[in-house]
Enzyme design. Sequence first.
Site, PDB file in Angstrom:
ATOM      1  N   ASN A   9      31.600 -10.076  42.670  1.00  0.00           N
ATOM      2  CA  ASN A   9      31.290 -11.468  42.349  1.00  0.00           C
ATOM      3  C   ASN A   9      30.032 -11.459  41.480  1.00  0.00           C
ATOM      4  OD1 ASN A   9      30.592 -14.145  42.285  1.00  0.00           O
ATOM      5  ND2 ASN A   9      30.189 -14.346  44.496  1.00  0.00           N
ATOM      6  N   LYS A  11      28.639 -13.835  40.046  1.00  0.00           N
ATOM      7  CA  LYS A  11      27.862 -15.085  40.163  1.00  0.00           C
ATOM      8  C   LYS A  11      27.462 -15.565  38.760  1.00  0.00           C
ATOM      9  CE  LYS A  11      26.624 -13.750  44.811  1.00  0.00           C
ATOM     10  NZ  LYS A  11      25.675 -13.757  45.916  1.00  0.00           N
ATOM     11  N   HIS A  96      32.360 -20.014  49.181  1.00  0.00           N
ATOM     12  CA  HIS A  96      31.161 -19.172  49.162  1.00  0.00           C
ATOM     13  C   HIS A  96      29.964 -19.970  49.675  1.00  0.00           C
ATOM     14  CE1 HIS A  96      27.964 -16.544  47.847  1.00  0.00           C
ATOM     15  NE2 HIS A  96      28.865 -15.601  47.719  1.00  0.00           N
ATOM     16  N   GLU A  98      27.000 -20.080  48.741  1.00  0.00           N
ATOM     17  CA  GLU A  98      26.168 -20.708  47.703  1.00  0.00           C
ATOM     18  C   GLU A  98      26.777 -22.042  47.270  1.00  0.00           C
ATOM     19  OE1 GLU A  98      26.093 -17.270  45.187  1.00  0.00           O
ATOM     20  OE2 GLU A  98      24.824 -16.262  46.658  1.00  0.00           O
ATOM     21  N   GLU A 168      30.831 -13.157  55.093  1.00  0.00           N
ATOM     22  CA  GLU A 168      29.563 -12.959  54.388  1.00  0.00           C
ATOM     23  C   GLU A 168      28.440 -13.633  55.170  1.00  0.00           C
ATOM     24  OE1 GLU A 168      30.245 -12.077  49.922  1.00  0.00           O
ATOM     25  OE2 GLU A 168      29.945 -14.221  50.174  1.00  0.00           O
ATOM     26  N   GLY A 174      22.076 -11.121  49.183  1.00  0.00           N
ATOM     27  CA  GLY A 174      20.970 -11.010  48.234  1.00  0.00           C
ATOM     28  C   GLY A 174      19.626 -10.702  48.870  1.00  0.00           C
TER      29      GLY A 174
END
Length: 251
Positions: A9, A11, A96, A98, A168, A174
């Site tokens: 991914n 991003k 996701h 985010e 996740e 991150g």
Amino acid sequence: MRKNIVAGNWKMNKTFEEAEELVSKLANGFDKKYLKCEVVICPPSPYLEMVSDYAEESVFDVGAQNVSEYENGAYTGEISAEMLSSIELEYCIVGHSERRKYFNESNSQISAKIDRLLDFGIHPIFCCGEVLNEREKGIQFDVIKSQIAKSLFLLNKDEFSNIVMAYEPVWAIGTGKTAKPEQAQEMHAFIRSLIAEHYDNETANNTTILYGGSCNAKNAHELFANNDVDGGLIGGASLKAQDFIAIAKSF
Ligand code: 13P
């Protein structure tokens, strides 16, 4: 059908030139002979076609990072499942953390996105995960159960068979704080048990469940060695060709 997958991914990273440099290295670097997994690359939308062109000459598939919950029409800025299907994409990430956090995506929007994708034969890569505070309180299993029940268990068994799951933990994304292999295995086994309970054992055994969150070339092997971990959804480490290739070789 259950299979090993390593998905990258990207991003919101890389210019077109940088993206092309990365994908050309990946296209040359993957060799069917040693790959024991399927590889999926999810670049930013403007690069999907360019990456798909490289995919034609290589062994990886291409996925989108997002899709509209709506069908085609007057939805400025959105990208429909039909559009993704018209450029022959196989996968699309949904849910996701985010998108849940920064774009307030709800479980019902995620469910609508999954329906749109399934209408066009695209496999949703469905992400779920708890935040740090929820793990500290010990409610991570309830959180995952609720996310899955509200967005996925509305599907019938046939529809569900097209889903790729990704656990996740948000505290691992991150941050460099990878889940311990036993934490990943514990949650993956729990997710599989939920699927068995809601559908049946066969469906649960056939579901691919990926781990995502600071997975890298060093820890991938230990994570993927677990019974219920079928691969990874990789963020930062998918932006470096050498690292991503090493992760794909970790089975
Ligand atoms: P990192 O690998 O950078 O932690 O990101 C994981 C992720 O969010 C993949 O979707």
